[in-house]
Design a protein around this motif. Structure first.
Motif, PDB file in Angstrom:
ATOM      1  N   SER A 134       0.875  -1.178   0.000  1.00 51.21           N
ATOM      2  CA  SER A 134       0.000   0.000   0.000  1.00 51.21           C
ATOM      3  C   SER A 134       0.910   1.226   0.000  1.00 51.21           C
ATOM      4  N   GLY A 182      -2.931  -0.564  -3.515  1.00 53.21           N
ATOM      5  CA  GLY A 182      -3.677   0.680  -3.356  1.00 53.21           C
ATOM      6  C   GLY A 182      -2.940   1.673  -2.473  1.00 53.21           C
ATOM      7  N   ASP A 183      -3.237   2.923  -2.630  1.00 52.95           N
ATOM      8  CA  ASP A 183      -2.513   3.968  -1.919  1.00 52.95           C
ATOM      9  C   ASP A 183      -2.869   4.035  -0.441  1.00 52.95           C
ATOM     10  N   ASN A 184      -4.167   3.984  -0.123  1.00 56.16           N
ATOM     11  CA  ASN A 184      -4.614   4.195   1.251  1.00 56.16           C
ATOM     12  C   ASN A 184      -5.455   3.053   1.803  1.00 56.16           C
ATOM     13  N   HIS A 185      -5.353   1.866   1.208  1.00 56.77           N
ATOM     14  CA  HIS A 185      -6.060   0.669   1.675  1.00 56.77           C
ATOM     15  C   HIS A 185      -7.567   0.913   1.804  1.00 56.77           C
ATOM     16  N   LYS A 186      -8.166   1.421   0.731  1.00 60.79           N
ATOM     17  CA  LYS A 186      -9.599   1.718   0.716  1.00 60.79           C
ATOM     18  C   LYS A 186     -10.389   0.591   0.056  1.00 60.79           C
ATOM     19  N   MET A 235     -12.267  -0.576  -2.710  1.00 59.97           N
ATOM     20  CA  MET A 235     -12.246  -0.086  -4.088  1.00 59.97           C
ATOM     21  C   MET A 235     -13.635   0.042  -4.703  1.00 59.97           C
ATOM     22  N   GLU A 282     -11.426   7.756  -8.734  1.00 64.76           N
ATOM     23  CA  GLU A 282     -10.850   7.545  -7.396  1.00 64.76           C
ATOM     24  C   GLU A 282     -10.064   6.228  -7.347  1.00 64.76           C
ATOM     25  N   GLN A 283     -10.562   5.204  -8.041  1.00 63.45           N
ATOM     26  CA  GLN A 283      -9.836   3.931  -8.117  1.00 63.45           C
ATOM     27  C   GLN A 283      -8.478   4.135  -8.785  1.00 63.45           C
ATOM     28  N   LYS A 289      -6.797   6.876  -8.916  1.00 65.21           N
ATOM     29  CA  LYS A 289      -5.967   7.646  -7.988  1.00 65.21           C
ATOM     30  C   LYS A 289      -5.339   6.732  -6.932  1.00 65.21           C
ATOM     31  N   GLU A 290      -6.114   5.776  -6.416  1.00 70.08           N
ATOM     32  CA  GLU A 290      -5.593   4.820  -5.429  1.00 70.08           C
ATOM     33  C   GLU A 290      -4.473   3.968  -6.028  1.00 70.08           C
TER      34      GLU A 290
END
Length: 184
Positions: A90, A115-119, A121, A128-129, A131-132
């Motif tokens: 991440s 993923g960038d911030n462990h959201k 998806m 936004e996906q 961006k992650e």
């Protein structure tokens, strides 16, 4: 993207019950090439879960999102057993532990995107996906200069849109088929 419709050397992916990096997610997998898997019954694109192969080869993979308490022990064991693994990073983890990212890459392990911030998806728009995925991608690139091709959605949370978005960014989505954290 020029993806192939078959995989060689890829077996079922199993999530192991380890209390390690990212809440205990680890998986068995082998990665030889980018692939596109379709569900023939529904004509939907799916992540890679399991593919038949005649080869008997696997490699261990880890999702990293939380702490790094066990990373040195894991790397020591992998080295002792002469095993190469794939680590899904991440972006947050990369920022907090860049020395560990470098250590893992230097040891010859494969690097994947978590993923960038462990959201979750599926709760995000396509933008936004992206961006992650690109956030983690740029952080890994800044630390070790490596491109990534594999994406494991945090929490295993995906739908067809997540798979399509990842593939638009030249990523293949990897899932597990057995979660040993939830088996008897």
């Amino acid at each position: 993207m020029n993806k192939k419709n078959l995989i060689t050397g890829f077996i079922c992916i199993v999530v192991l019950g380890l209390s390690l990096l990212g809440g205990g997610n680890a998986a068995l997998s082998v990665w030889n090439q980018n692939v596109r898997i379709l569900n023939p019954a529904e004509n939907k694109e799916l992540p890679i879960y399991c593919v038949d192969t005649k080869k008997k080869e696997i490699s261990l993979t880890f999702d990293t999102a939380w702490g790094n308490e066990d990373i040195n022990q894991v790397l020591k064991i992998l080295k002792k057993e002469n095993v190469k693994a794939t680590f899904f990073f991440s972006g947050d983890w990369v920022q907090r532990f860049p020395a560990d990212v470098k250590k893992i890459a230097k040891a010859g392990h494969d690097i994947g995107n978590h993923g960038d911030n462990h959201k979750y998806m599926t709760r995000l728009s396509s933008d936004e996906q992206k961006k992650e995925i690109l956030g983690a991608h740029s952080k890994v690139q800044a630390v070790i200069g490596e491109q990534m091709e594999l994406f494991r959605p945090p929490y295993g949370d995906y739908d067809e849109n997540v798979v399509k978005t990842a593939r638009q960014l030249n990523y293949e989505v990897i899932q597990w088929s057995v979660d040993t954290d939830h088996t008897n």
